[in-house]
Design an enzyme around this catalytic site. Structure first.
Site, mmCIF file in Angstrom:
data_model
loop_
_atom_site.group_PDB
_atom_site.id
_atom_site.type_symbol
_atom_site.label_atom_id
_atom_site.label_comp_id
_atom_site.label_asym_id
_atom_site.label_seq_id
_atom_site.Cartn_x
_atom_site.Cartn_y
_atom_site.Cartn_z
ATOM 1 N N GLY A 73 0.810 -1.209 0.000
ATOM 2 C CA GLY A 73 0.000 0.000 0.000
ATOM 3 C C GLY A 73 0.844 1.261 0.000
ATOM 4 O O GLY A 73 0.523 2.235 -0.682
ATOM 5 N N HIS A 203 -1.539 -7.413 2.428
ATOM 6 C CA HIS A 203 -1.621 -8.005 3.768
ATOM 7 C C HIS A 203 -2.820 -7.528 4.582
ATOM 8 O O HIS A 203 -2.994 -7.930 5.726
ATOM 9 C CB HIS A 203 -0.318 -7.781 4.548
ATOM 10 N N THR A 239 11.806 -6.995 -12.172
ATOM 11 C CA THR A 239 11.207 -8.288 -12.515
ATOM 12 C C THR A 239 10.051 -8.593 -11.574
ATOM 13 O O THR A 239 10.213 -8.567 -10.349
ATOM 14 C CB THR A 239 12.268 -9.404 -12.425
ATOM 15 N N CYS A 324 2.038 7.567 24.767
ATOM 16 C CA CYS A 324 2.529 8.338 25.905
ATOM 17 C C CYS A 324 3.951 8.803 25.594
ATOM 18 O O CYS A 324 4.841 7.979 25.361
ATOM 19 C CB CYS A 324 2.518 7.458 27.153
HETATM 20 C C1 LIG Z 1 -5.013 3.123 4.990
HETATM 21 C C2 LIG Z 1 -3.661 2.511 4.776
HETATM 22 N N1 LIG Z 1 -2.922 2.905 3.736
HETATM 23 C C3 LIG Z 1 -1.712 2.383 3.490
HETATM 24 C C4 LIG Z 1 -1.157 1.434 4.310
HETATM 25 C C5 LIG Z 1 0.214 0.917 4.021
HETATM 26 O O1 LIG Z 1 0.175 -0.341 3.405
HETATM 27 P P1 LIG Z 1 1.487 -1.287 3.410
HETATM 28 O O2 LIG Z 1 1.695 -1.704 4.828
HETATM 29 O O3 LIG Z 1 1.131 -2.420 2.501
HETATM 30 O O4 LIG Z 1 2.616 -0.493 2.875
HETATM 31 C C6 LIG Z 1 -1.903 0.986 5.423
HETATM 32 C C7 LIG Z 1 -1.316 -0.014 6.349
HETATM 33 O O5 LIG Z 1 -1.384 0.147 7.549
HETATM 34 C C8 LIG Z 1 -3.180 1.547 5.654
HETATM 35 O O6 LIG Z 1 -3.923 1.165 6.707
#
Ligand SMILES: Cc1ncc(COP(=O)(O)O)c(C=O)c1O
Length: 377
Positions: A73, A203, A239, A324
């Site tokens: 992501g 994931h 790749t 904290c």
């Molecule tokens: C809303 C959101 N965007 C992006 C990410 C990042 O994804 P990745 O851990 O696959 O880089 C996360 C992961 O916590 C997420 O919750």
């Protein structure tokens, strides 16, 4: 005696589905060929990559050539933001996003600001929703991209993406959404959402870590982050890993079916009902009451400290919305943007449920929370 282990942190990561593992195994053990080669050793990998791309495309309702495999992501978000910024530099330098994005959006924005971008961070209301009219007011003739997350990772609030994308397009501005949390939980078809770019993360959807994808609508050009040979339609060199693509593809095939989320939603609502029965107004819901992911329950134990509760909830995996620092409680930027009071925010705990969560687990957690809070008053 060790406490029963209960996993309620599916928004952080999901286990890999056993069928996903099975689909991947031959690519770990046997099919080592480079998908770009032209000989016998590439045949399985090439075909698997094409199938996986088709499975991702089917989930998103897009063409296969609109899917760019990434490492997750974060990379998909970076590719969207930087890719558009570098491609459209002549046109403008202004990006609009929100105050509640994941760091994988906020930090690339901060980086681009150092390169001359101007970024507007839209506020949200007390439930974590942006106001589409606020977006309309923020767009200028120099705006090149709007990036608004589909669903928030901490509180689960779902944004009015269709309205926001329409407004962006009225101004001839591209629209990106980070759908890392929404995919597999709510519909994420790109034409229904009306987006030009959309990020997903393996994931979060029962595939492995280290793989994700960016949807890039036909006709939208982006500058790659990784230059090299012409993989992924010239948008991401390197790749391709048939192994990881197969994992993501299989997971996307399962994610097409949203019916398991009905059971998850019922369990989540049962959890919240039980907490209200036990604690009354000593608990408060964070996030939108209805425009919210079906698996997410972010709850504030008022006047308590979330991290302290989690520490005593031995064996239960969940997250807190506060940290904290030097004896001072700091709320997460998301809770802060929602103007949650420190008294409530410091007691925020995010429980996120998944396909394997059971009613017995939820009841066990409620029971233990009741014991813990009885002794803390
Ligand atoms: C809303 C959101 N965007 C992006 C990410 C990042 O994804 P990745 O851990 O696959 O880089 C996360 C992961 O916590 C997420 O919750």
């Amino acid at each position: 005696m060790t406490a029963q282990r209960i996993y309620l942190d599916y928004n952080a990561s999901t286990p890999i589905d056993p069928a996903v593992v099975a689909a991947m195994r031959p690519f770990l053990e046997d099919h080592y060929g480079n998908p770009s080669s032209g000989h016998w050793a590439s045949i399985e990998a090439k075909a698997a990559l094409a199938t996986a791309r088709g499975q991702v495309a089917a989930l998103l309702g897009c063409h296969t050539d609109e899917v760019v495999f990434t490492s997750g992501g974060s990379e998909a978000n970076n590719l969207a933001l930087k890719g558009v910024f570098f491609a459209l530099r002549e046109k403008g330098y202004h990006i609009v996003t929100t105050r509640i994005e994941h760091p994988a959006i906020i930090e690339p924005c901060r980086f681009l600001e150092r390169l001359g971008a101007r970024v507007t961070y839209l506020p949200v209301d007390g439930t974590g929703r942006v106001d589409p009219d606020g977006l309309r007011r923020a767009i200028t003739p120099r705006t090149i991209l709007v990036s608004i997350m589909h669903a928030n990772n901490e509180v689960g609030t779902i944004q009015p993406i269709e309205d926001c994308a329409r407004i962006a397009h009225e101004h001839d501005v591209l629209f990106h959404t980070d759908a890392a949390q929404s995919v597999g939980k709510v519909p994420t078809r790109v034409n229904e959402l009306g987006v030009d770019l959309l990020s997903i993360a393996g994931h979060k959807v029962y595939a492995p870590k280290g793989v994700g994808a960016l949807f890039v609508r036909r006709g939208v050009s982006i500058e790659p982050l990784i230059h090299g040979a012409g993989h992924e339609g010239g948008r991401r060199a390197g790749t391709e890993s048939a192994l990881l693509a197969v994992g993501l593809g299989k997971a996307c095939e399962f994610a097409l079916d949203l019916t398991p989320m009905d059971r998850v939603r019922t369990l989540r609502d049962h959890f919240w009902q039980e907490l209200q029965n036990q604690f009354g107004n000593r608990v408060a819901l964070n996030g939108h009451p209805t425009h919210r992911l079906p698996n997410t329950l972010n709850v504030s134990f008022v006047s308590q400290i979330g991290a302290a509760i989690l520490e005593r909830l031995d064996g239960v995996a969940a997250s807190t919305g506060s940290a904290c620092h030097s004896g001072r409680i700091e709320l997460s930027p998301v809770l802060e943007a929602m103007a949650i009071t420190p008294e409530a925010g410091m007691g925020a705990v995010r429980f996120s449920l998944g396909r394997a969560t059971t009613r017995d687990e939820i009841n066990a957690v409620v029971e233990r929370l009741t014991e813990i809070l009885a002794t803390t008053g």
